[in-house]
Design a protein around this motif. Structure first.
Motif, PDB file in Angstrom:
ATOM      1  N   LEU A 198      27.983  14.258 -33.113  1.00 46.67           N
ATOM      2  CA  LEU A 198      27.290  15.340 -32.593  1.00 46.67           C
ATOM      3  C   LEU A 198      28.194  16.478 -32.673  1.00 46.67           C
ATOM      4  O   LEU A 198      27.780  17.632 -32.996  1.00 46.67           O
ATOM      5  CB  LEU A 198      26.791  15.174 -31.404  1.00 46.67           C
ATOM      6  CG  LEU A 198      25.809  16.372 -30.754  1.00 46.67           C
ATOM      7  CD1 LEU A 198      24.665  16.628 -31.690  1.00 46.67           C
ATOM      8  CD2 LEU A 198      25.181  16.063 -29.620  1.00 46.67           C
ATOM      9  N   GLU A 199      29.452  16.452 -31.968  1.00 53.42           N
ATOM     10  CA  GLU A 199      30.242  17.696 -31.962  1.00 53.42           C
ATOM     11  C   GLU A 199      30.805  18.087 -33.238  1.00 53.42           C
ATOM     12  O   GLU A 199      30.912  19.112 -33.518  1.00 53.42           O
ATOM     13  CB  GLU A 199      31.447  17.052 -31.222  1.00 53.42           C
ATOM     14  CG  GLU A 199      32.433  18.177 -30.913  1.00 53.42           C
ATOM     15  CD  GLU A 199      33.809  17.739 -30.248  1.00 53.42           C
ATOM     16  OE1 GLU A 199      34.821  18.579 -30.109  1.00 53.42           O
ATOM     17  OE2 GLU A 199      34.124  16.654 -29.943  1.00 53.42           O
ATOM     18  N   PHE A 200      31.065  16.987 -34.084  1.00 53.08           N
ATOM     19  CA  PHE A 200      31.447  17.423 -35.306  1.00 53.08           C
ATOM     20  C   PHE A 200      30.395  18.232 -36.155  1.00 53.08           C
ATOM     21  O   PHE A 200      30.707  19.031 -36.985  1.00 53.08           O
ATOM     22  CB  PHE A 200      32.114  16.153 -36.139  1.00 53.08           C
ATOM     23  CG  PHE A 200      32.760  16.730 -37.523  1.00 53.08           C
ATOM     24  CD1 PHE A 200      34.023  17.190 -37.503  1.00 53.08           C
ATOM     25  CD2 PHE A 200      32.322  16.587 -38.706  1.00 53.08           C
ATOM     26  CE1 PHE A 200      34.955  17.572 -38.515  1.00 53.08           C
ATOM     27  CE2 PHE A 200      32.843  16.880 -39.917  1.00 53.08           C
ATOM     28  CZ  PHE A 200      33.947  17.633 -39.731  1.00 53.08           C
ATOM     29  N   THR A 201      29.323  17.624 -36.119  1.00 48.56           N
ATOM     30  CA  THR A 201      28.003  18.192 -36.756  1.00 48.56           C
ATOM     31  C   THR A 201      27.792  19.642 -36.335  1.00 48.56           C
ATOM     32  O   THR A 201      27.696  20.533 -37.167  1.00 48.56           O
ATOM     33  CB  THR A 201      26.711  17.276 -36.537  1.00 48.56           C
ATOM     34  OG1 THR A 201      26.955  15.965 -36.947  1.00 48.56           O
ATOM     35  CG2 THR A 201      25.543  18.126 -37.256  1.00 48.56           C
ATOM     36  N   VAL A 202      28.028  20.005 -35.070  1.00 44.33           N
ATOM     37  CA  VAL A 202      27.787  21.267 -34.714  1.00 44.33           C
ATOM     38  C   VAL A 202      29.054  22.151 -35.040  1.00 44.33           C
ATOM     39  O   VAL A 202      28.829  23.271 -35.612  1.00 44.33           O
ATOM     40  CB  VAL A 202      27.596  21.280 -33.102  1.00 44.33           C
ATOM     41  CG1 VAL A 202      27.883  22.751 -32.419  1.00 44.33           C
ATOM     42  CG2 VAL A 202      26.349  20.719 -32.765  1.00 44.33           C
ATOM     43  N   TYR A 203      30.180  21.558 -34.948  1.00 42.82           N
ATOM     44  CA  TYR A 203      31.579  22.333 -35.460  1.00 42.82           C
ATOM     45  C   TYR A 203      31.259  22.650 -36.962  1.00 42.82           C
ATOM     46  O   TYR A 203      31.627  23.810 -37.508  1.00 42.82           O
ATOM     47  CB  TYR A 203      32.676  21.478 -35.417  1.00 42.82           C
ATOM     48  CG  TYR A 203      33.844  21.879 -35.970  1.00 42.82           C
ATOM     49  CD1 TYR A 203      34.823  22.838 -35.462  1.00 42.82           C
ATOM     50  CD2 TYR A 203      34.272  21.134 -37.161  1.00 42.82           C
ATOM     51  CE1 TYR A 203      36.002  23.082 -36.219  1.00 42.82           C
ATOM     52  CE2 TYR A 203      35.533  21.345 -37.623  1.00 42.82           C
ATOM     53  CZ  TYR A 203      36.232  22.747 -37.290  1.00 42.82           C
ATOM     54  OH  TYR A 203      37.260  22.935 -37.857  1.00 42.82           O
ATOM     55  N   LEU A 209      19.922  13.419 -29.958  1.00 35.31           N
ATOM     56  CA  LEU A 209      21.472  13.393 -29.654  1.00 35.31           C
ATOM     57  C   LEU A 209      21.884  14.196 -28.741  1.00 35.31           C
ATOM     58  O   LEU A 209      22.852  14.129 -27.782  1.00 35.31           O
ATOM     59  CB  LEU A 209      22.339  13.160 -30.901  1.00 35.31           C
ATOM     60  CG  LEU A 209      22.500  12.129 -31.750  1.00 35.31           C
ATOM     61  CD1 LEU A 209      23.294  12.401 -32.975  1.00 35.31           C
ATOM     62  CD2 LEU A 209      23.366  11.042 -30.889  1.00 35.31           C
ATOM     63  N   ILE A 210      21.407  15.598 -28.845  1.00 35.80           N
ATOM     64  CA  ILE A 210      21.489  16.896 -28.155  1.00 35.80           C
ATOM     65  C   ILE A 210      21.121  16.629 -26.747  1.00 35.80           C
ATOM     66  O   ILE A 210      21.830  16.869 -25.589  1.00 35.80           O
ATOM     67  CB  ILE A 210      21.056  18.009 -28.759  1.00 35.80           C
ATOM     68  CG1 ILE A 210      21.716  18.304 -30.030  1.00 35.80           C
ATOM     69  CG2 ILE A 210      21.119  19.301 -27.758  1.00 35.80           C
ATOM     70  CD1 ILE A 210      20.990  19.366 -30.932  1.00 35.80           C
ATOM     71  N   GLN A 211      19.960  16.246 -26.529  1.00 33.84           N
ATOM     72  CA  GLN A 211      19.336  15.707 -25.389  1.00 33.84           C
ATOM     73  C   GLN A 211      20.118  14.822 -24.404  1.00 33.84           C
ATOM     74  O   GLN A 211      20.494  15.190 -23.262  1.00 33.84           O
ATOM     75  CB  GLN A 211      17.690  15.221 -25.494  1.00 33.84           C
ATOM     76  CG  GLN A 211      16.771  16.338 -26.008  1.00 33.84           C
ATOM     77  CD  GLN A 211      16.568  17.385 -24.909  1.00 33.84           C
ATOM     78  OE1 GLN A 211      16.173  17.294 -23.792  1.00 33.84           O
ATOM     79  NE2 GLN A 211      16.737  18.612 -25.399  1.00 33.84           N
ATOM     80  N   ARG A 212      20.529  13.864 -25.012  1.00 32.36           N
ATOM     81  CA  ARG A 212      21.239  12.561 -24.417  1.00 32.36           C
ATOM     82  C   ARG A 212      22.824  13.463 -23.972  1.00 32.36           C
ATOM     83  O   ARG A 212      23.096  13.220 -23.002  1.00 32.36           O
ATOM     84  CB  ARG A 212      21.391  11.524 -25.510  1.00 32.36           C
ATOM     85  CG  ARG A 212      22.190  10.508 -24.441  1.00 32.36           C
ATOM     86  CD  ARG A 212      22.162   9.199 -25.388  1.00 32.36           C
ATOM     87  NE  ARG A 212      23.200   9.123 -26.140  1.00 32.36           N
ATOM     88  CZ  ARG A 212      23.901   8.030 -26.925  1.00 32.36           C
ATOM     89  NH1 ARG A 212      22.924   6.878 -26.870  1.00 32.36           N
ATOM     90  NH2 ARG A 212      24.853   8.321 -27.771  1.00 32.36           N
ATOM     91  N   ALA A 213      23.315  14.280 -24.721  1.00 33.75           N
ATOM     92  CA  ALA A 213      24.561  14.746 -24.600  1.00 33.75           C
ATOM     93  C   ALA A 213      24.406  15.670 -23.347  1.00 33.75           C
ATOM     94  O   ALA A 213      25.344  16.062 -22.435  1.00 33.75           O
ATOM     95  CB  ALA A 213      25.268  15.502 -25.738  1.00 33.75           C
ATOM     96  N   LEU A 214      23.222  16.446 -23.140  1.00 34.09           N
ATOM     97  CA  LEU A 214      22.983  17.131 -22.036  1.00 34.09           C
ATOM     98  C   LEU A 214      22.450  16.427 -20.923  1.00 34.09           C
ATOM     99  O   LEU A 214      22.205  17.080 -19.791  1.00 34.09           O
ATOM    100  CB  LEU A 214      22.032  18.357 -22.500  1.00 34.09           C
ATOM    101  CG  LEU A 214      22.464  19.248 -23.525  1.00 34.09           C
ATOM    102  CD1 LEU A 214      21.366  20.289 -24.187  1.00 34.09           C
ATOM    103  CD2 LEU A 214      23.819  20.113 -22.948  1.00 34.09           C
ATOM    104  N   ASN A 215      22.564  15.242 -20.839  1.00 29.35           N
ATOM    105  CA  ASN A 215      21.972  14.550 -19.757  1.00 29.35           C
ATOM    106  C   ASN A 215      20.604  14.609 -19.352  1.00 29.35           C
ATOM    107  O   ASN A 215      20.261  14.615 -18.023  1.00 29.35           O
ATOM    108  CB  ASN A 215      23.040  14.367 -18.699  1.00 29.35           C
ATOM    109  CG  ASN A 215      24.356  13.689 -18.790  1.00 29.35           C
ATOM    110  OD1 ASN A 215      24.438  12.687 -19.564  1.00 29.35           O
ATOM    111  ND2 ASN A 215      25.656  14.263 -18.399  1.00 29.35           N
TER     112      ASN A 215
END
Length: 197
Positions: free
Chosen positions: A109-114, A166-172
């Motif tokens: 997810l981080e790399f996709t946003v990057y 993935l984003i929702q999970r990353a943001l808890n």
């Protein structure tokens, strides 16, 4: 037959990749330097640059290898599915495999946003080797889609739901569970992709 030098080079590359995956998982992609990857693996920086021109290139190779592993188990099962619903369940089993490795899914997810910040990298990430692309998804699903709804759109919707999760999970965020997202994705695909008589 590979020479001893080629075998050593391959071993070095695999050890550097393993080091990168471990560090990306603990520190994140952006916060990990090439020097840290090589130090952690016990190599000089020159060893890294014999295999890759940049950390981005290394990560793309890691993604490509991971997705090849995941896809090897998925393709035949999808092709033999009885209908679109069964095929979608197989796809979501595959996606849950990715999610089960929490570090990997967070790094991805981080790399996709990057990658969205770089036009060349963004183009590469949209290739089928680096994600569940609309094209790959369409090819997997096409024989199971019985309506006029484009298989590419089903793929795009499915990818959007997966990456959104993935984003929702990353943001808890605990509003949606994986089960909720999976059921919604499958229902949406079946509704749009199945001909109604």
């Amino acid at each position: 037959m590979a020479t001893k030098q080629q075998e050593k080079s391959q071993q070095t590359m695999q050890e550097l990749m393993a080091s990168a995956i471990e560090l990306f998982g603990t520190k994140g992609f952006a916060n990990t330097s090439v020097a840290e990857i090589t130090d952690h693996a016990g190599y000089a920086k020159g060893s890294f640059y014999r295999h890759w021109n940049s950390k981005d290139e290394l990560f793309l190779q890691i993604v490509e290898q991971k997705f090849k592993q995941y896809r090897a188990t998925r393709h035949d099962r999808v092709q033999s599915a009885a209908d679109l619903e069964e095929a979608m369940n197989i796809i979501w089993d595959f996606l849950e495999t990715i999610l089960s490795d929490r570090n990997w899914s967070a790094i991805f997810l981080e790399f996709t946003v990057y990658s969205a910040t770089s036009e060349p990298l963004r183009k590469l990430m949209n290739k089928s080797d680096y994600r569940l692309s609309n094209h790959v998804f369409a090819e997997l699903m096409r024989k199971h889609v019985t309506s006029d709804f484009p298989a590419e759109k089903i793929g795009a919707l499915n990818t959007a739901l997966f990456e959104g999760y993935l984003i929702q999970r990353a943001l808890n965020s605990e509003v949606l569970s994986l089960k909720d997202v999976r059921e919604a994705a499958i229902a949406l695909a079946v509704k749009n992709g199945t001909r109604r008589d």
